[in-house]
Design a protein around this motif. Sequence first.
Motif, PDB file in Angstrom:
ATOM      1  N   GLY A 482      30.439   8.343 -11.159  1.00 40.51           N
ATOM      2  CA  GLY A 482      31.794   7.871 -11.423  1.00 40.51           C
ATOM      3  C   GLY A 482      31.852   6.839 -12.529  1.00 40.51           C
ATOM      4  N   TRP A 483      30.902   5.923 -12.544  1.00 36.68           N
ATOM      5  CA  TRP A 483      30.904   4.884 -13.584  1.00 36.68           C
ATOM      6  C   TRP A 483      30.609   5.468 -14.959  1.00 36.68           C
ATOM      7  CZ3 TRP A 483      27.329   1.855  -9.839  1.00 36.68           C
ATOM      8  CH2 TRP A 483      28.109   1.260  -8.843  1.00 36.68           C
ATOM      9  N   VAL A 484      29.640   6.384 -15.013  1.00 37.03           N
ATOM     10  CA  VAL A 484      29.294   7.012 -16.293  1.00 37.03           C
ATOM     11  C   VAL A 484      30.451   7.873 -16.784  1.00 37.03           C
ATOM     12  CG1 VAL A 484      27.765   8.702 -17.383  1.00 37.03           C
ATOM     13  CG2 VAL A 484      26.807   6.910 -15.918  1.00 37.03           C
ATOM     14  N   LEU A 485      31.123   8.569 -15.861  1.00 34.39           N
ATOM     15  CA  LEU A 485      32.281   9.376 -16.243  1.00 34.39           C
ATOM     16  C   LEU A 485      33.352   8.510 -16.901  1.00 34.39           C
ATOM     17  CD1 LEU A 485      33.722  12.157 -16.119  1.00 34.39           C
ATOM     18  CD2 LEU A 485      34.622  11.447 -13.888  1.00 34.39           C
ATOM     19  N   GLU A 486      33.615   7.333 -16.328  1.00 30.90           N
ATOM     20  CA  GLU A 486      34.638   6.438 -16.872  1.00 30.90           C
ATOM     21  C   GLU A 486      34.225   5.869 -18.225  1.00 30.90           C
ATOM     22  OE1 GLU A 486      35.254   3.447 -13.960  1.00 30.90           O
ATOM     23  OE2 GLU A 486      36.030   4.825 -12.445  1.00 30.90           O
ATOM     24  N   GLU A 487      32.960   5.567 -18.379  1.00 27.96           N
ATOM     25  CA  GLU A 487      32.507   4.871 -19.585  1.00 27.96           C
ATOM     26  C   GLU A 487      32.054   5.825 -20.693  1.00 27.96           C
ATOM     27  OE1 GLU A 487      32.578   1.552 -20.169  1.00 27.96           O
ATOM     28  OE2 GLU A 487      33.619   1.323 -18.246  1.00 27.96           O
ATOM     29  N   ARG A 488      31.523   7.021 -20.292  1.00 30.02           N
ATOM     30  CA  ARG A 488      30.866   7.860 -21.306  1.00 30.02           C
ATOM     31  C   ARG A 488      31.324   9.306 -21.299  1.00 30.02           C
ATOM     32  NH1 ARG A 488      25.206   5.183 -20.237  1.00 30.02           N
ATOM     33  NH2 ARG A 488      25.693   3.103 -21.016  1.00 30.02           N
ATOM     34  N   GLY A 489      32.069   9.673 -20.280  1.00 31.46           N
ATOM     35  CA  GLY A 489      32.633  11.012 -20.306  1.00 31.46           C
ATOM     36  C   GLY A 489      31.899  12.025 -19.451  1.00 31.46           C
ATOM     37  N   GLU A 490      32.516  13.233 -19.406  1.00 30.99           N
ATOM     38  CA  GLU A 490      32.082  14.299 -18.517  1.00 30.99           C
ATOM     39  C   GLU A 490      30.650  14.754 -18.784  1.00 30.99           C
ATOM     40  OE1 GLU A 490      31.799  17.444 -15.852  1.00 30.99           O
ATOM     41  OE2 GLU A 490      33.326  15.861 -15.934  1.00 30.99           O
ATOM     42  N   ALA A 491      30.280  14.921 -20.035  1.00 27.94           N
ATOM     43  CA  ALA A 491      28.952  15.453 -20.362  1.00 27.94           C
ATOM     44  C   ALA A 491      27.848  14.532 -19.863  1.00 27.94           C
ATOM     45  CB  ALA A 491      28.835  15.663 -21.869  1.00 27.94           C
ATOM     46  N   ALA A 492      28.056  13.232 -19.995  1.00 30.84           N
ATOM     47  CA  ALA A 492      27.039  12.278 -19.541  1.00 30.84           C
ATOM     48  C   ALA A 492      26.952  12.228 -18.026  1.00 30.84           C
ATOM     49  CB  ALA A 492      27.352  10.890 -20.095  1.00 30.84           C
ATOM     50  N   ALA A 493      28.082  12.468 -17.350  1.00 22.98           N
ATOM     51  CA  ALA A 493      28.097  12.364 -15.891  1.00 22.98           C
ATOM     52  C   ALA A 493      27.610  13.631 -15.208  1.00 22.98           C
ATOM     53  CB  ALA A 493      29.521  12.040 -15.427  1.00 22.98           C
ATOM     54  N   ARG A 494      27.662  14.769 -15.892  1.00 24.52           N
ATOM     55  CA  ARG A 494      27.367  16.052 -15.242  1.00 24.52           C
ATOM     56  C   ARG A 494      25.969  16.112 -14.621  1.00 24.52           C
ATOM     57  NH1 ARG A 494      28.184  19.240 -19.311  1.00 24.52           N
ATOM     58  NH2 ARG A 494      30.444  19.204 -19.003  1.00 24.52           N
ATOM     59  N   PRO A 495      24.894  15.652 -15.286  1.00 24.77           N
ATOM     60  CA  PRO A 495      23.573  15.722 -14.645  1.00 24.77           C
ATOM     61  C   PRO A 495      23.507  14.935 -13.334  1.00 24.77           C
ATOM     62  CG  PRO A 495      23.350  15.314 -16.998  1.00 24.77           C
ATOM     63  CD  PRO A 495      24.805  15.174 -16.680  1.00 24.77           C
ATOM     64  N   LEU A 496      24.182  13.811 -13.265  1.00 23.35           N
ATOM     65  CA  LEU A 496      24.194  13.029 -12.036  1.00 23.35           C
ATOM     66  C   LEU A 496      24.910  13.791 -10.925  1.00 23.35           C
ATOM     67  CD1 LEU A 496      25.058   9.614 -13.696  1.00 23.35           C
ATOM     68  CD2 LEU A 496      22.893  10.165 -12.564  1.00 23.35           C
ATOM     69  N   ARG A 497      26.005  14.468 -11.286  1.00 24.07           N
ATOM     70  CA  ARG A 497      26.724  15.266 -10.299  1.00 24.07           C
ATOM     71  C   ARG A 497      25.823  16.392  -9.771  1.00 24.07           C
ATOM     72  NH1 ARG A 497      30.803  17.436 -13.282  1.00 24.07           N
ATOM     73  NH2 ARG A 497      31.825  15.392 -13.181  1.00 24.07           N
ATOM     74  N   ASP A 498      25.074  17.016 -10.659  1.00 23.02           N
ATOM     75  CA  ASP A 498      24.191  18.108 -10.243  1.00 23.02           C
ATOM     76  C   ASP A 498      23.114  17.610  -9.284  1.00 23.02           C
ATOM     77  OD1 ASP A 498      25.664  19.813 -11.819  1.00 23.02           O
ATOM     78  OD2 ASP A 498      24.263  19.752 -13.519  1.00 23.02           O
ATOM     79  N   HIS A 499      22.533  16.453  -9.590  1.00 24.41           N
ATOM     80  CA  HIS A 499      21.521  15.891  -8.687  1.00 24.41           C
ATOM     81  C   HIS A 499      22.129  15.562  -7.330  1.00 24.41           C
ATOM     82  CE1 HIS A 499      18.180  15.717 -11.455  1.00 24.41           C
ATOM     83  NE2 HIS A 499      18.869  15.013 -12.352  1.00 24.41           N
TER      84      HIS A 499
END
Length: 676
Positions: A482-499
């Motif tokens: 959630g924090w990465v999504l807010e600060e850096r966007g969907e592409a940066a957050a996607r690997p964390l979501r997958d894990h």
Amino acid sequence: MMELIRRVPGSATQSTTAEGAREWLVTNGLGGYASGTLSGSMTRRFHGVLIAALLAPLGRVVMLSHLSERLRLPGGRVIHLGDEGPAGPPRVARACHLAEFRLEAGLPVWRYEMDGFVLEKRLLLIHMQNTAHIGYHLLAGSGPVRLKVLPTLHMRPHDAPLSHPVEPPYAITAVGDRYEISAGPALPPLRLRLHAQGGAFTIQTRTFPEVIYQVERERGYDSQGDLYTPGYFRADLHPGGSATLVASTESWVTVGAISPEEAVAMERERRVRLLAGAGRVASEAPAAELCLAADQFIIAPIGRIKDAARARATGDDVRTVIAGYPWFTDWGRDTMISLEGLTLTTGRHPEAGYILRTFAHYVRDGLIPNLFPEGDQAGLYHTADATLWFFHAVDRYLTLTGDRETLRLILPTMEDIIAHHLRGTRFGIAVDPRDGLLRQGQEGFQLTWMDAKVGDWVVTPRRGKAVEINALFYNALRLLEGWVLEERGEAAARPLRDHALQAGRSFNARFFYPQGGYLYDVIDGEFGDDPSCRPNQIFALSLRHPVLDASRWETVLETVRQRLLTPLGLRSLAPGSPDYKARYFGDLRARDAAYHQGTVWAWLIGPFVDAWLRVHPAERAAGRGFLLGFLPHLNAGCIGSISEIFDAEAPYAQRGCIAQAWSVAEVLRAWARTST
């Protein structure tokens, strides 16, 4: 401020066992403190009128152990106030009646009544100083009384045994009415001064050999040591008159900057501000008292000079949390679990930020320190969960403050933490790529919060994939996503979501134990999957992002309620298990064998209430009901605070630390959550 007074009748200040005695605690915001029994008996090596927090490498040092106090009434009768200490009973003395002990806004007051005379004794420590004020006030009586106060001491490191020698011998220096007791160049002198009209000091050195500390004996520790006195202070008190003994390791300039009257007024005003800052939380007496108890654990660590210099250079300050009194220092795990209750619930948001930014600086190889040893500036990193609790604490802080600057400052650190966990770091902490679950464990180390160890024996090693470690890891992944999504966007957050998705699927496929209707404590362990019914499973549904499927919440919660819940927290192991221990007692090995094998932990009531409200959101009154057992405890153990642990069966005797940070924090936080 409401009038916060907690009373204990004098008849209730005695106990049939030393470890069951009621105790008191006063702290100074630096890690130093004063503590003892209500009756005045010295039963622990940690009891003292002034335990000072000094610069590294000294750490905390016992500077003034005990005060033996006597009154001579008109006509010559001698009365001893409380326990007579090492001086022993003189022939003409007899016990004085302690009519009442009370806490006034958390500060101790002893009230003595005898033959028409009423005397009250008060003790406080100056905030952010190693200075104790002990005041004596004659409230009633016909004619003057002679007060005699004999200080006894054994200057030694906080953790040193009672047999610790003192070399060279103590030296006494006197200039006017100022006295210094020195134990050599390594320690600052103990400075003593009596504020009283016509007060005097008589040098009469004496050693009291082999004084016995009964709790240490009951707990299987070194229990005898010598005490020394330089002499005694005396003063004549008339009705309405006062005398105050000041004991300090500070300079005479600092000691003299605040008069006894100013010290009382300043400390009372400080406490008024603490309660005002807590706002609505402090509107109920039990919660207001716990707000003051919470203050005892939040400290500026005087020994960590580099931390302070670095923080102040950036306009910050340094704070940490003492895990428990009397013997714990600051622990990363305890700090992160306690942070919400101690600082955020009480309105101390800036200090929460100080704590988080300080610990972020100490991250090494994806881990925050497990603890800072006494008098040491370097941390120890042997923990698998403290770092994951860091994510939880950051989430609670950001939710209440919206402090995006702190998030941006520490976000790279949190990304680095997850990266280290994914590829593997110290102590076998690594994600299993086959299922995305976090494993941990290394021979000889106790890495989870169930961390008892005696010699080379790790009592509950829990090596493998522990249930709460994976609940915390899933929560951390979701928070960081959630924090990465807010600060850096969907592409940066996607690997964390997958894990997170992989870990969540694996958790729900692997951790449910259908024969018991609850969760395995450890899977893929040294001996396979462990079906021990423990409270660790509660975190699978209590955290911000619960890893457990909602369809199983009620089943797991009900199992925990039926098998683990007590009036004072959760058992660490369900009755009926082969390793279950109903009582925590005996020597160190026996106690540690029971520490996490049934013993009740007060702090676990917080996550239990969270889980209860998640499953039963409309039943706040029932949630509050789970906390009511702590109210009588505020008049037992350490008055006004909450113990670390309790026996697993009625009458649930208090054990361990007399005042524990996460116990106070979680009860206070849960109390606030269940307010209507």
